[in-house]
Motif scaffolding. Structure first.
Motif, mmCIF file in Angstrom:
data_model
loop_
_atom_site.group_PDB
_atom_site.id
_atom_site.type_symbol
_atom_site.label_atom_id
_atom_site.label_comp_id
_atom_site.label_asym_id
_atom_site.label_seq_id
_atom_site.Cartn_x
_atom_site.Cartn_y
_atom_site.Cartn_z
ATOM 1 N N ASP A 98 30.469 17.667 2.522
ATOM 2 C CA ASP A 98 30.314 16.537 1.616
ATOM 3 C C ASP A 98 29.581 16.953 0.334
ATOM 4 N N GLU A 99 30.085 16.506 -0.794
ATOM 5 C CA GLU A 99 29.519 16.906 -2.082
ATOM 6 C C GLU A 99 28.105 16.377 -2.276
ATOM 7 N N ASP A 100 27.829 15.162 -1.828
ATOM 8 C CA ASP A 100 26.473 14.620 -1.952
ATOM 9 C C ASP A 100 25.485 15.433 -1.119
ATOM 10 N N LEU A 101 25.903 15.841 0.062
ATOM 11 C CA LEU A 101 25.052 16.672 0.904
ATOM 12 C C LEU A 101 24.814 18.027 0.244
ATOM 13 N N LEU A 102 25.857 18.606 -0.352
ATOM 14 C CA LEU A 102 25.709 19.901 -1.018
ATOM 15 C C LEU A 102 24.816 19.797 -2.249
ATOM 16 N N LYS A 103 24.838 18.666 -2.952
ATOM 17 C CA LYS A 103 23.923 18.470 -4.090
ATOM 18 C C LYS A 103 22.478 18.477 -3.617
ATOM 19 N N GLN A 104 22.221 17.831 -2.490
ATOM 20 C CA GLN A 104 20.863 17.837 -1.947
ATOM 21 C C GLN A 104 20.454 19.244 -1.518
ATOM 22 N N VAL A 105 21.397 20.003 -0.963
ATOM 23 C CA VAL A 105 21.112 21.384 -0.552
ATOM 24 C C VAL A 105 20.775 22.232 -1.776
ATOM 25 N N VAL A 106 21.523 22.053 -2.869
ATOM 26 C CA VAL A 106 21.273 22.808 -4.100
ATOM 27 C C VAL A 106 19.863 22.522 -4.610
ATOM 28 N N LYS A 107 19.478 21.257 -4.602
ATOM 29 C CA LYS A 107 18.141 20.892 -5.088
ATOM 30 C C LYS A 107 17.045 21.410 -4.164
ATOM 31 N N LEU A 108 17.258 21.292 -2.854
ATOM 32 C CA LEU A 108 16.238 21.668 -1.888
ATOM 33 C C LEU A 108 16.062 23.180 -1.780
ATOM 34 N N SER A 109 17.155 23.924 -1.881
ATOM 35 C CA SER A 109 17.073 25.379 -1.678
ATOM 36 C C SER A 109 16.802 26.153 -2.958
ATOM 37 N N GLY A 110 16.756 25.488 -4.084
ATOM 38 C CA GLY A 110 16.399 26.175 -5.336
ATOM 39 C C GLY A 110 17.536 26.967 -5.949
ATOM 40 N N LEU A 111 18.762 26.522 -5.788
ATOM 41 C CA LEU A 111 19.883 27.219 -6.413
ATOM 42 C C LEU A 111 19.956 26.951 -7.918
ATOM 43 N N VAL A 112 19.249 25.931 -8.382
ATOM 44 C CA VAL A 112 19.161 25.629 -9.814
ATOM 45 C C VAL A 112 17.744 25.959 -10.251
ATOM 46 N N ARG A 113 17.623 26.669 -11.366
ATOM 47 C CA ARG A 113 16.302 27.064 -11.855
ATOM 48 C C ARG A 113 15.461 25.829 -12.180
ATOM 49 N N ALA A 114 14.171 25.942 -11.944
ATOM 50 C CA ALA A 114 13.265 24.812 -12.180
ATOM 51 C C ALA A 114 13.052 24.558 -13.671
ATOM 52 N N ASP A 115 13.226 25.586 -14.499
ATOM 53 C CA ASP A 115 12.981 25.414 -15.944
ATOM 54 C C ASP A 115 14.230 24.972 -16.709
ATOM 55 N N THR A 116 15.228 24.461 -16.012
ATOM 56 C CA THR A 116 16.448 23.974 -16.658
ATOM 57 C C THR A 116 16.128 22.688 -17.416
ATOM 58 N N PRO A 117 16.556 22.588 -18.698
ATOM 59 C CA PRO A 117 16.306 21.355 -19.457
ATOM 60 C C PRO A 117 16.968 20.151 -18.796
ATOM 61 N N ALA A 118 16.366 18.994 -18.985
ATOM 62 C CA ALA A 118 16.842 17.771 -18.325
ATOM 63 C C ALA A 118 18.273 17.428 -18.728
ATOM 64 N N GLY A 119 18.663 17.720 -19.964
ATOM 65 C CA GLY A 119 20.020 17.417 -20.419
ATOM 66 C C GLY A 119 21.075 18.278 -19.752
ATOM 67 N N GLU A 120 20.712 19.482 -19.362
ATOM 68 C CA GLU A 120 21.661 20.414 -18.744
ATOM 69 C C GLU A 120 21.554 20.441 -17.219
ATOM 70 N N LEU A 121 20.597 19.694 -16.673
ATOM 71 C CA LEU A 121 20.340 19.760 -15.239
ATOM 72 C C LEU A 121 21.543 19.312 -14.409
ATOM 73 N N GLN A 122 22.166 18.209 -14.789
ATOM 74 C CA GLN A 122 23.304 17.693 -14.023
ATOM 75 C C GLN A 122 24.473 18.681 -14.038
ATOM 76 N N ALA A 123 24.740 19.292 -15.199
ATOM 77 C CA ALA A 123 25.824 20.274 -15.290
ATOM 78 C C ALA A 123 25.510 21.515 -14.458
ATOM 79 N N GLU A 124 24.261 21.938 -14.460
ATOM 80 C CA GLU A 124 23.867 23.095 -13.647
ATOM 81 C C GLU A 124 23.996 22.799 -12.158
ATOM 82 N N ILE A 125 23.643 21.572 -11.774
ATOM 83 C CA ILE A 125 23.773 21.187 -10.358
ATOM 84 C C ILE A 125 25.238 21.189 -9.952
ATOM 85 N N GLU A 126 26.103 20.642 -10.806
ATOM 86 C CA GLU A 126 27.542 20.623 -10.494
ATOM 87 C C GLU A 126 28.094 22.043 -10.375
ATOM 88 N N HIS A 127 27.668 22.925 -11.285
ATOM 89 C CA HIS A 127 28.118 24.318 -11.234
ATOM 90 C C HIS A 127 27.625 24.994 -9.947
#
Length: 194
Positions: A98-127
């Motif tokens: 499930d995509e919603d579950l994978l989004k939570q996994v991305v956030k929880l496991s740190g696959l997106v850098r913490a210093d990502t700007p807020a405007g680019e955060l959603q695109a980075e999460i999708e990627h």
């Protein structure tokens, strides 16, 4: 003069395959060295770009047996439990993908850098979700109640962290779906009132 122009306009600037083959045959050392260099680079890439793979398996089984409440005093208890159906197994596989579950996994496991700007955060999460879903393999094992989940990553700690987050979030989501919301609060309220 017009004959010269006609002849010159018909000549092409790109070499024919025969001319290329003749050029390559005249320089066998250059061709051999180029081939060897490309082969060496491919071998080095394959050796030094190791992929680590983490696994976990999910066993599906029926929960506790809920007897049927009946007004008849001698209702026979049926303790036979049917096996897990293929539809239930496939539903759990899709729940893990499930995509919603994978989004939570991305956030929880740190696959997106913490210093990502807020405007680019959603695109980075999708990627990161697309990249995660390509590396994640979820399959139901044939003729069993098991689901095997595996994830490949260049970093062994990252692979373990991703699957640990996925397992924890899956168990939480599975529990929420199997239990009606507010069940525990209802029973606590009824116990207090009694």
């Amino acid at each position: 003069m017009s004959a010269d122009l006609i002849v010159n306009s018909r000549t092409t600037l790109s070499p024919t395959p025969r001319e290329l083959a003749a050029t390559l045959c005249r320089r066998p050392r250059l061709v051999g060295a180029s081939f060897g260099l490309v082969l060496l680079a491919a071998m080095l890439f394959a050796i030094f770009s190791a992929r680590y793979e983490s696994h976990f398996k999910v066993l599906l089984r029926r929960g506790r047996y809920d007897p049927v409440a009946s007004s008849q005093p001698a209702s026979p208890m049926d303790f036979t439990r049917p096996d897990i159906t293929e539809e239930e197994l496939n539903s759990e596989v899709e729940l893990l993908r499930d995509e919603d579950l994978l989004k939570q996994v991305v956030k929880l496991s740190g696959l997106v850098r913490a210093d990502t700007p807020a405007g680019e955060l959603q695109a980075e999460i999708e990627h990161a979700v697309r990249k995660l879903s390509r590396r994640l393999d979820v399959e139901a094992l044939k003729k069993s109640n098991l689901i095997q989940v595996s994830y490949k990553d260049p970093s062994p700690s990252q692979a373990a962290r991703v699957l640990s987050a996925l397992a924890a979030l899956y168990v939480q989501r599975h529990t929420n779906l199997q239990r009606p919301p507010g069940e525990i609060q209802f029973f606590d309220l009824q116990t207090t009132a009694y």
